[in-house]
Design a protein around this motif. Structure first.
Motif, PDB file in Angstrom:
ATOM      1  N   ILE A 113      -7.061  12.759  20.853  1.00  0.00           N
ATOM      2  CA  ILE A 113      -7.281  11.452  20.260  1.00  0.00           C
ATOM      3  C   ILE A 113      -8.723  11.037  20.494  1.00  0.00           C
ATOM      4  N   GLN A 114      -9.178  10.095  19.696  1.00  0.00           N
ATOM      5  CA  GLN A 114     -10.512   9.532  19.855  1.00  0.00           C
ATOM      6  C   GLN A 114     -10.368   8.034  20.149  1.00  0.00           C
ATOM      7  N   PRO A 115     -11.433   7.368  20.560  1.00  0.00           N
ATOM      8  CA  PRO A 115     -11.281   5.981  21.004  1.00  0.00           C
ATOM      9  C   PRO A 115     -11.223   4.949  19.897  1.00  0.00           C
ATOM     10  N   TYR A 116     -11.311   5.342  18.633  1.00  0.00           N
ATOM     11  CA  TYR A 116     -11.286   4.393  17.508  1.00  0.00           C
ATOM     12  C   TYR A 116     -10.429   4.989  16.388  1.00  0.00           C
ATOM     13  N   PRO A 117      -9.858   4.164  15.510  1.00  0.00           N
ATOM     14  CA  PRO A 117      -9.019   4.685  14.426  1.00  0.00           C
ATOM     15  C   PRO A 117      -9.844   5.440  13.392  1.00  0.00           C
ATOM     16  N   ALA A 118      -9.339   6.588  12.950  1.00  0.00           N
ATOM     17  CA  ALA A 118     -10.036   7.418  11.976  1.00  0.00           C
ATOM     18  C   ALA A 118      -9.903   6.821  10.576  1.00  0.00           C
ATOM     19  N   LEU A 119     -10.837   7.209   9.692  1.00  0.00           N
ATOM     20  CA  LEU A 119     -10.801   6.744   8.307  1.00  0.00           C
ATOM     21  C   LEU A 119      -9.500   7.165   7.630  1.00  0.00           C
ATOM     22  N   SER A 120      -9.041   8.382   7.878  1.00  0.00           N
ATOM     23  CA  SER A 120      -7.786   8.843   7.277  1.00  0.00           C
ATOM     24  C   SER A 120      -6.604   8.020   7.766  1.00  0.00           C
ATOM     25  N   MET A 121      -6.595   7.648   9.058  1.00  0.00           N
ATOM     26  CA  MET A 121      -5.523   6.816   9.586  1.00  0.00           C
ATOM     27  C   MET A 121      -5.516   5.445   8.931  1.00  0.00           C
ATOM     28  N   MET A 122      -6.690   4.829   8.798  1.00  0.00           N
ATOM     29  CA  MET A 122      -6.779   3.508   8.182  1.00  0.00           C
ATOM     30  C   MET A 122      -6.324   3.560   6.731  1.00  0.00           C
ATOM     31  N   THR A 123      -6.706   4.618   6.017  1.00  0.00           N
ATOM     32  CA  THR A 123      -6.291   4.768   4.620  1.00  0.00           C
ATOM     33  C   THR A 123      -4.782   4.923   4.532  1.00  0.00           C
ATOM     34  N   GLY A 124      -4.215   5.774   5.385  1.00  0.00           N
ATOM     35  CA  GLY A 124      -2.775   5.973   5.374  1.00  0.00           C
ATOM     36  C   GLY A 124      -2.008   4.717   5.753  1.00  0.00           C
ATOM     37  N   LEU A 125      -2.497   3.987   6.754  1.00  0.00           N
ATOM     38  CA  LEU A 125      -1.847   2.757   7.200  1.00  0.00           C
ATOM     39  C   LEU A 125      -1.807   1.722   6.084  1.00  0.00           C
ATOM     40  N   LEU A 126      -2.960   1.476   5.463  1.00  0.00           N
ATOM     41  CA  LEU A 126      -3.032   0.463   4.412  1.00  0.00           C
ATOM     42  C   LEU A 126      -2.327   0.935   3.146  1.00  0.00           C
ATOM     43  N   GLY A 127      -2.427   2.235   2.844  1.00  0.00           N
ATOM     44  CA  GLY A 127      -1.693   2.763   1.703  1.00  0.00           C
ATOM     45  C   GLY A 127      -0.190   2.621   1.894  1.00  0.00           C
ATOM     46  N   ASN A 128       0.289   2.857   3.105  1.00  0.00           N
ATOM     47  CA  ASN A 128       1.702   2.699   3.411  1.00  0.00           C
ATOM     48  C   ASN A 128       2.131   1.246   3.254  1.00  0.00           C
ATOM     49  N   ALA A 129       1.296   0.321   3.733  1.00  0.00           N
ATOM     50  CA  ALA A 129       1.601  -1.104   3.591  1.00  0.00           C
ATOM     51  C   ALA A 129       1.683  -1.512   2.120  1.00  0.00           C
ATOM     52  N   LEU A 130       0.823  -0.909   1.293  1.00  0.00           N
ATOM     53  CA  LEU A 130       0.818  -1.198  -0.146  1.00  0.00           C
ATOM     54  C   LEU A 130       1.972  -0.535  -0.881  1.00  0.00           C
ATOM     55  N   GLY A 131       2.626   0.437  -0.256  1.00  0.00           N
ATOM     56  CA  GLY A 131       3.705   1.161  -0.908  1.00  0.00           C
ATOM     57  C   GLY A 131       3.245   2.353  -1.708  1.00  0.00           C
ATOM     58  N   VAL A 132       2.036   2.856  -1.436  1.00  0.00           N
ATOM     59  CA  VAL A 132       1.513   4.023  -2.147  1.00  0.00           C
ATOM     60  C   VAL A 132       2.247   5.263  -1.663  1.00  0.00           C
ATOM     61  N   ASP A 133       2.695   6.095  -2.606  1.00  0.00           N
ATOM     62  CA  ASP A 133       3.395   7.320  -2.257  1.00  0.00           C
ATOM     63  C   ASP A 133       2.401   8.416  -1.888  1.00  0.00           C
ATOM     64  N   HIS A 134       2.819   9.349  -1.016  1.00  0.00           N
ATOM     65  CA  HIS A 134       1.936  10.443  -0.605  1.00  0.00           C
ATOM     66  C   HIS A 134       1.494  11.298  -1.778  1.00  0.00           C
ATOM     67  N   SER A 135       2.295  11.324  -2.840  1.00  0.00           N
ATOM     68  CA  SER A 135       1.945  12.132  -4.014  1.00  0.00           C
ATOM     69  C   SER A 135       0.892  11.465  -4.900  1.00  0.00           C
ATOM     70  N   GLU A 136       0.575  10.200  -4.630  1.00  0.00           N
ATOM     71  CA  GLU A 136      -0.418   9.482  -5.431  1.00  0.00           C
ATOM     72  C   GLU A 136      -1.812   9.734  -4.849  1.00  0.00           C
ATOM     73  N   PHE A 137      -2.267  10.982  -5.001  1.00  0.00           N
ATOM     74  CA  PHE A 137      -3.512  11.407  -4.364  1.00  0.00           C
ATOM     75  C   PHE A 137      -4.707  10.574  -4.820  1.00  0.00           C
TER      76      PHE A 137
END
Length: 246
Positions: free
Chosen positions: A26-50
């Motif tokens: 792990i690193q001491p700050y959230p990664a860009l991919s994590m932030m994208t996945g977190l917010l995409g999940n909150a928005l309801g974006v499906d993993h297939s919606e590349f």
């Protein structure tokens, strides 16, 4: 600059770094991919919606302040994929239904994994978007973290938030300035300065305000190719400290 403030507060958080063999660093700050996945999940974006995930990642800009450092712990995990019950391994997912996976062959044997977590840490994250009028807007992200389309987690599925992610909305001249303005969590470590990370470019000027101090500029590889599920490219961040307002 319009800024959305998020508060990451959880018993365990996993800010994943590149995995080497079976070691999940792990690193001491959230990664860009994590932030994208977190917010995409909150928005309801499906993993297939590349395309939607790639565009959100491209527009997303954020900075993180470590209000409470917590401590690093390691989870020792084993799984024997040769066991018969692994042929129909069912588990709940963030989509709200069970999901199965096929088990491995007898030759697979026991797999060992080491996964690190931050325990009892708290981060304040300032988020903004390039092309602010393009959907999803910051208003859309605000509504999504307040009423997420799916359950949210901070890095890995066991890392459930202990409190609401939404903290505030504010106006600031820059993301580091937003971290200066943002109030500290009630359980924050003793100050007066706190570690922080924000995006930059190796040749970019950094504000010389008294409230900011730059320790290091460094390249990181935390941008995700969502179609191929790999990390690619490079971006520059500042590793520094901020002095929040009282």
């Amino acid at each position: 600059m319009d800024v959305l403030l998020l508060r990451f507060d959880a018993p365990l958080m996993s800010f994943g770094a590149p995995i080497v063999d079976n070691q999940g660093e792990i690193q001491p700050y959230p990664a860009l991919s994590m932030m994208t996945g977190l917010l995409g999940n909150a928005l309801g974006v499906d993993h297939s919606e590349f395309d939607r995930l790639e565009r959100l990642q491209e527009r997303l800009r954020y900075a993180s302040r470590q209000d409470r450092r917590g401590r690093r712990i390691e989870d020792y995990q084993t799984v024997d994929l040769s066991k018969p019950y692994m042929d129909d391994d069912r588990a709940w997912t963030t989509y709200g239904h069970t999901e199965s996976r096929a088990g491995g062959s007898a030759s697979d044997g026991t797999h060992i994994r080491h996964r690190d977590y931050w325990a009892d840490a708290i981060h304040t994250v300032a988020v903004t978007l390039d092309a602010p009028d393009e959907p999803p807007t910051l208003d859309d992200l605000t509504a999504a973290v307040q009423h997420p389309a799916r359950p949210l987690f901070l890095g890995r599925k066991p890392c459930l938030p202990a409190d609401a992610l939404f903290a505030d909305r504010l106006q600031a001249d820059s993301l580091p300035e937003a971290l200066v303005q943002a109030p500290l969590h009630a359980r924050a470590d003793d100050g007066p300065t706190f570690s922080a990370w924000w995006p930059t470019h190796p040749d970019a000027d950094t504000p010389s305000e008294e409230a900011l101090d730059v320790d290091l500029r460094e390249p990181v590889t935390d941008r995700r190719d969502w179609k191929n599920q790999i990390h690619v490219g490079e971006r520059w961040i500042v590793n520094g400290t901020v002095r929040p307002q009282a």
